[in-house]
Design an enzyme around this catalytic site. Structure first.
Site, PDB file in Angstrom:
ATOM      1  N   TRP A   1       0.831  -1.203   0.000  1.00 35.75           N
ATOM      2  CA  TRP A   1       0.000   0.000   0.000  1.00 35.75           C
ATOM      3  C   TRP A   1       0.862   1.248   0.000  1.00 35.75           C
ATOM      4  O   TRP A   1       0.527   2.250  -0.638  1.00 35.75           O
ATOM      5  CB  TRP A   1      -0.948  -0.030   1.203  1.00 35.75           C
ATOM      6  CG  TRP A   1      -1.762  -1.288   1.231  1.00 35.75           C
ATOM      7  CD1 TRP A   1      -1.702  -2.289   2.155  1.00 35.75           C
ATOM      8  CD2 TRP A   1      -2.733  -1.720   0.260  1.00 35.75           C
ATOM      9  NE1 TRP A   1      -2.571  -3.303   1.819  1.00 35.75           N
ATOM     10  CE2 TRP A   1      -3.218  -2.977   0.665  1.00 35.75           C
ATOM     11  CE3 TRP A   1      -3.227  -1.149  -0.914  1.00 35.75           C
ATOM     12  CZ2 TRP A   1      -4.176  -3.681  -0.054  1.00 35.75           C
ATOM     13  CZ3 TRP A   1      -4.193  -1.848  -1.636  1.00 35.75           C
ATOM     14  CH2 TRP A   1      -4.652  -3.094  -1.197  1.00 35.75           C
TER      15      TRP A   1
ATOM     16  N   LYS B   1     -11.410  -2.304   8.912  1.00 32.16           N
ATOM     17  CA  LYS B   1     -10.525  -3.060   9.798  1.00 32.16           C
ATOM     18  C   LYS B   1     -11.009  -2.922  11.243  1.00 32.16           C
ATOM     19  O   LYS B   1     -11.528  -3.859  11.815  1.00 32.16           O
ATOM     20  CB  LYS B   1      -9.081  -2.568   9.692  1.00 32.16           C
ATOM     21  CG  LYS B   1      -8.580  -2.335   8.277  1.00 32.16           C
ATOM     22  CD  LYS B   1      -8.433  -3.606   7.479  1.00 32.16           C
ATOM     23  CE  LYS B   1      -7.767  -3.314   6.131  1.00 32.16           C
ATOM     24  NZ  LYS B   1      -7.615  -4.523   5.311  1.00 32.16           N
TER      25      LYS B   1
ATOM     26  N   ASP C   1      -1.287   6.681   6.557  1.00 29.64           N
ATOM     27  CA  ASP C   1      -2.336   5.712   6.259  1.00 29.64           C
ATOM     28  C   ASP C   1      -2.467   4.806   7.483  1.00 29.64           C
ATOM     29  O   ASP C   1      -1.618   3.961   7.743  1.00 29.64           O
ATOM     30  CB  ASP C   1      -1.962   4.909   5.015  1.00 29.64           C
ATOM     31  CG  ASP C   1      -2.985   3.833   4.667  1.00 29.64           C
ATOM     32  OD1 ASP C   1      -3.979   3.674   5.403  1.00 29.64           O
ATOM     33  OD2 ASP C   1      -2.773   3.140   3.648  1.00 29.64           O
TER      34      ASP C   1
END
Length: 359
Positions: free
Chosen positions: A101, A192, A168
């Site tokens: 990511w 999440k 992030d």
């Protein structure tokens, strides 16, 4: 048999949150309507949005110098939205590459201005967090990925720097306290620790905005959403509602200090078994970099042929989605906030029984 959801995401949510969300799908707030069909401009939803923001601020210690936004597009949209709003050719963004990511975020940033990768662990298949890099004092921002779901690594602490951090936090948001005063932007896909997929929490320091020399499309301009209170267009009503319920749950647990303590204790139980069981080996090479959210491990070389049998044993015991990502192989147990300790204990028992049967 009780089942435990070890999926990396969409991930486990607190049982009481799912129960209340399910009831709201039938009759929300005694309105006679489902949460899925109420207007995003109704008083009922305005109250949800206001409470969600208030809980974010209370739990995270977020001051008024920051805007709290509930956006669509996932964290992947923030890979380009953050540099689009903060970076142009007069500045420089610096990144630390700690996984898939992070690498995608680097790629998007290069479209908007000078972008430098300060450090990367790619050559080692991201088995550790890079350290010892120097942060340029003239950088516009430093981008970090706090937790890496695929590779099982996590930043133990954030660098002390005057350069704004853009982070992030998709896979460890509100799993532990964080020094909010160091941040320029925090963004996190909800699926999440925060709620279902469909909403992205963005916390942005307002004084950083409006400085780039470019046209920013209306929907991609943070100021658009600040001015309209996250309702410039129809927001993801149901995911925001479930996020609000989840934030209530986090507060009820005792806030981030209590949640972090619980997460540390859960992870310690599983890592202890990985380290002591000769059938398994952790994939992260430096223990201080081990994630408290995503525990990655493999079968020891001499037992590799038993991987399939172990996954079947996990499934039989109710431990679901333990198979590792293809980039790492082996196994991955995602143990987010809502994973109860009993789930960890059940997985450890499977590992111990497997050792007794095969080692």
């Amino acid at each position: 048999m009780k089942k435990y959801n070890f999926s990396a995401g969409p991930a486990i949510l607190p049982a009481e949150v799912m129960k209340e969300a399910g009831a709201a799908c039938v009759n929300f707030n005694n309105s006679g309507f489902s949460i899925l069909e109420i207007s995003h401009r109704s008083a009922d939803f305005s109250a949800v949005l206001a409470e969600a923001e208030a809980l974010v601020r209370e739990i995270g210690g977020i001051g008024e110098e920051f805007a709290v936004l509930f956006l669509s597009g996932g964290a992947s949209s923030q890979f380009f939205m953050a540099p689009m709003n903060l970076l142009d050719d007069s500045g420089k963004a610096v990144y630390v590459d700690t996984g898939s990511w992070a690498a995608k975020a680097v790629k998007e940033s290069k479209a908007f201005g000078p972008t430098e990768v300060l450090a990367s662990s790619k050559a080692d298949n991201y088995t550790h967090i890079p350290k010892g890099y120097t942060i340029p004092a003239d950088a516009t921002y430093l981008h970090l990925t706090s937790n890496n779901t695929i590779f099982g690594t996590q930043l133990a602490e954030y660098p002390e720097t005057d350069v704004p951090l853009v982070v992030d936090m998709s896979s460890d948001m509100f799993s532990r306290p964080f020094p909010v005063d160091r941040f320029g932007i925090i963004y996190a896909g909800a699926q999440k620790n925060l709620g279902p997929a469909g909403v992205t929490l963005v916390i942005v320091r307002k004084d950083l905005l409006g400085k780039v020399d470019r046209h920013i499309p209306t929907m991609l301009n943070y100021n658009t959403h600040i001015e309209k209170g996250s309702t410039f267009n129809t927001p993801p009503v149901f995911p925001i509602y479930v996020m609000m319920l989840t934030l209530r749950w986090v507060k009820a647990q005792g806030g981030l200090e209590a949640v972090a303590k619980n997460n540390e204790e859960k992870a310690a139980v599983l890592y202890k078994e990985i380290d002591e069981n000769p059938m398994f080996a952790g994939t992260v090479t430096q223990k201080e970099d081990r994630s408290l959210m995503n525990v990655t491990f493999v079968m020891a070389d001499e037992y590799k042929e038993l991987e399939g049998q172990f996954l079947e044993a996990c499934k039989a015991a109710g431990c679901m989605s333990v198979k590792g990502h293809r980039s790492v192989g082996g196994f991955r147990a995602s143990i987010y906030n809502a994973m109860p300790k009993e789930g960890i204990e059940t997985l450890v028992k499977v590992m111990q029984d497997f050792r007794a049967a095969h080692a």
